[in-house]
Design a protein around this motif. Sequence first.
Motif, mmCIF file in Angstrom:
data_model
loop_
_atom_site.group_PDB
_atom_site.id
_atom_site.type_symbol
_atom_site.label_atom_id
_atom_site.label_comp_id
_atom_site.label_asym_id
_atom_site.label_seq_id
_atom_site.Cartn_x
_atom_site.Cartn_y
_atom_site.Cartn_z
ATOM 1 N N TYR A 15 0.847 -1.191 0.000
ATOM 2 C CA TYR A 15 0.000 0.000 0.000
ATOM 3 C C TYR A 15 0.876 1.232 0.000
ATOM 4 C CZ TYR A 15 -2.887 3.883 1.052
ATOM 5 O OH TYR A 15 -3.486 5.110 0.965
ATOM 6 N N ARG A 16 0.683 2.091 -0.979
ATOM 7 C CA ARG A 16 1.416 3.352 -1.064
ATOM 8 C C ARG A 16 0.581 4.336 -1.853
ATOM 9 N NH1 ARG A 16 4.551 5.352 -5.310
ATOM 10 N NH2 ARG A 16 6.074 6.942 -4.721
ATOM 11 N N TYR A 17 0.386 5.516 -1.278
ATOM 12 C CA TYR A 17 -0.206 6.603 -2.068
ATOM 13 C C TYR A 17 0.741 7.780 -2.014
ATOM 14 C CZ TYR A 17 -2.916 10.084 -4.220
ATOM 15 O OH TYR A 17 -3.308 11.050 -5.116
ATOM 16 N N GLY A 26 -3.189 3.968 -5.012
ATOM 17 C CA GLY A 26 -3.773 2.962 -4.132
ATOM 18 C C GLY A 26 -4.118 1.665 -4.839
ATOM 19 N N ASP A 27 -4.645 0.684 -4.142
ATOM 20 C CA ASP A 27 -4.997 -0.593 -4.743
ATOM 21 C C ASP A 27 -5.913 -1.351 -3.799
ATOM 22 O OD1 ASP A 27 -3.232 -1.641 -2.761
ATOM 23 O OD2 ASP A 27 -1.584 -1.136 -4.095
ATOM 24 N N SER A 29 -5.284 -3.264 -1.390
ATOM 25 C CA SER A 29 -4.894 -3.248 0.018
ATOM 26 C C SER A 29 -5.542 -2.082 0.748
ATOM 27 C CB SER A 29 -3.368 -3.173 0.144
ATOM 28 O OG SER A 29 -2.871 -2.068 -0.560
ATOM 29 N N LEU A 30 -5.811 -0.991 0.025
ATOM 30 C CA LEU A 30 -6.543 0.125 0.634
ATOM 31 C C LEU A 30 -7.945 -0.332 1.020
ATOM 32 C CD1 LEU A 30 -7.039 3.097 1.353
ATOM 33 C CD2 LEU A 30 -7.635 3.490 -1.029
ATOM 34 N N ASN A 74 2.680 -3.720 5.855
ATOM 35 C CA ASN A 74 3.406 -2.970 4.835
ATOM 36 C C ASN A 74 4.923 -3.178 4.921
ATOM 37 O OD1 ASN A 74 2.347 -1.502 2.705
ATOM 38 N ND2 ASN A 74 3.088 0.436 3.505
ATOM 39 N N THR A 180 -8.501 8.300 -0.102
ATOM 40 C CA THR A 180 -7.904 7.595 1.026
ATOM 41 C C THR A 180 -8.543 7.972 2.351
ATOM 42 O OG1 THR A 180 -6.208 9.285 1.363
ATOM 43 C CG2 THR A 180 -5.694 7.504 -0.168
#
Length: 313
Positions: A15-17, A26-27, A29-30, A74, A180
């Motif tokens: 998860y990374r934004y 996002g993806d 996992s969000l 994460n 988010t």
Amino acid sequence: MKETPQVRKSLHKPYRYDNTNRCNRGDMSLFLLMIFIALITIFGFLVIYLTIHLSLYILGISVVVMIVAFKIYNTFYHRYYRILKITEQQGKNENRIYYAVQSCISYKKLEKIVHKGNATWRNVKSFYNDSGKKEAEAFFDRKTIENKGSDIVISQIRKSIHKPRFSDKFFEKNNFHVSTLIVPGILLGIVLIIISLRLLILFIPSNMFLFGYLAMYGIIIFCTIVVYQLYIRKNHRYIRLIESTVWQGRYKETSYHLQSFISKKKLEKIERKKDIKWKYYEHHEFKPNISRKSAEYYFDKDTIEKKVIEEVL
């Protein structure tokens, strides 16, 4: 000899934004994280009317558990990508070939993912045209190879003719995106409303309940308006136009974007400042593959007041 599958670890965590990276949004996992938050919060609601003290403790513990679980997830889990060549056979002589990039999330190392092949893969994107293989490889490289490109500033810094809103300042400063915060915001609002109602029921006599409730929220709204008028509206948005070149393996692209910086300082001080952390400005008229001429036109449109000349005929 069997060819080794082309599997690589993603550049980023599961998860990374990052609002400075236009291609990252996002993806799944969000979505899983939001469900986790919802379940913990609902569990806290089950005891909200039993005792205000106990419910506050549970909500506090829930938040801590959520943060720790997210950090563990994460840190120890990684995202992997691979390319597939897919042949669909229909009838005797009808074959359709296309390429797909797939992704999986696992705590295992790359070697085990490649050789054991027991991971759960999901399609990220498919490419069907004649150049599907090249497009799939370029997409794959973009997700797994460091960018060797650069950003070049091709304009002077100008002040936008539009005042930034409070949400703009908050999102850009903290590198957030509205998507988010939707679910956490709704859940937080429900928690605050229920806790405030519980407190009012406990500490305000029944005949004063409605008056106290309205007075409390009236004060909050009034203070919010005062802070907005005296503090937030003094902000200015400064923007600049950049030419961005992305070069990641077989992927290479040049595009144009606006970068933004929100501050109360005057333009002269902003121009002299060298350590500004510029953020990408999501301008609604900047479409993918916009030309430099169009980018300069919209940049001028956002920074130069329109002059209207009226002539009596």
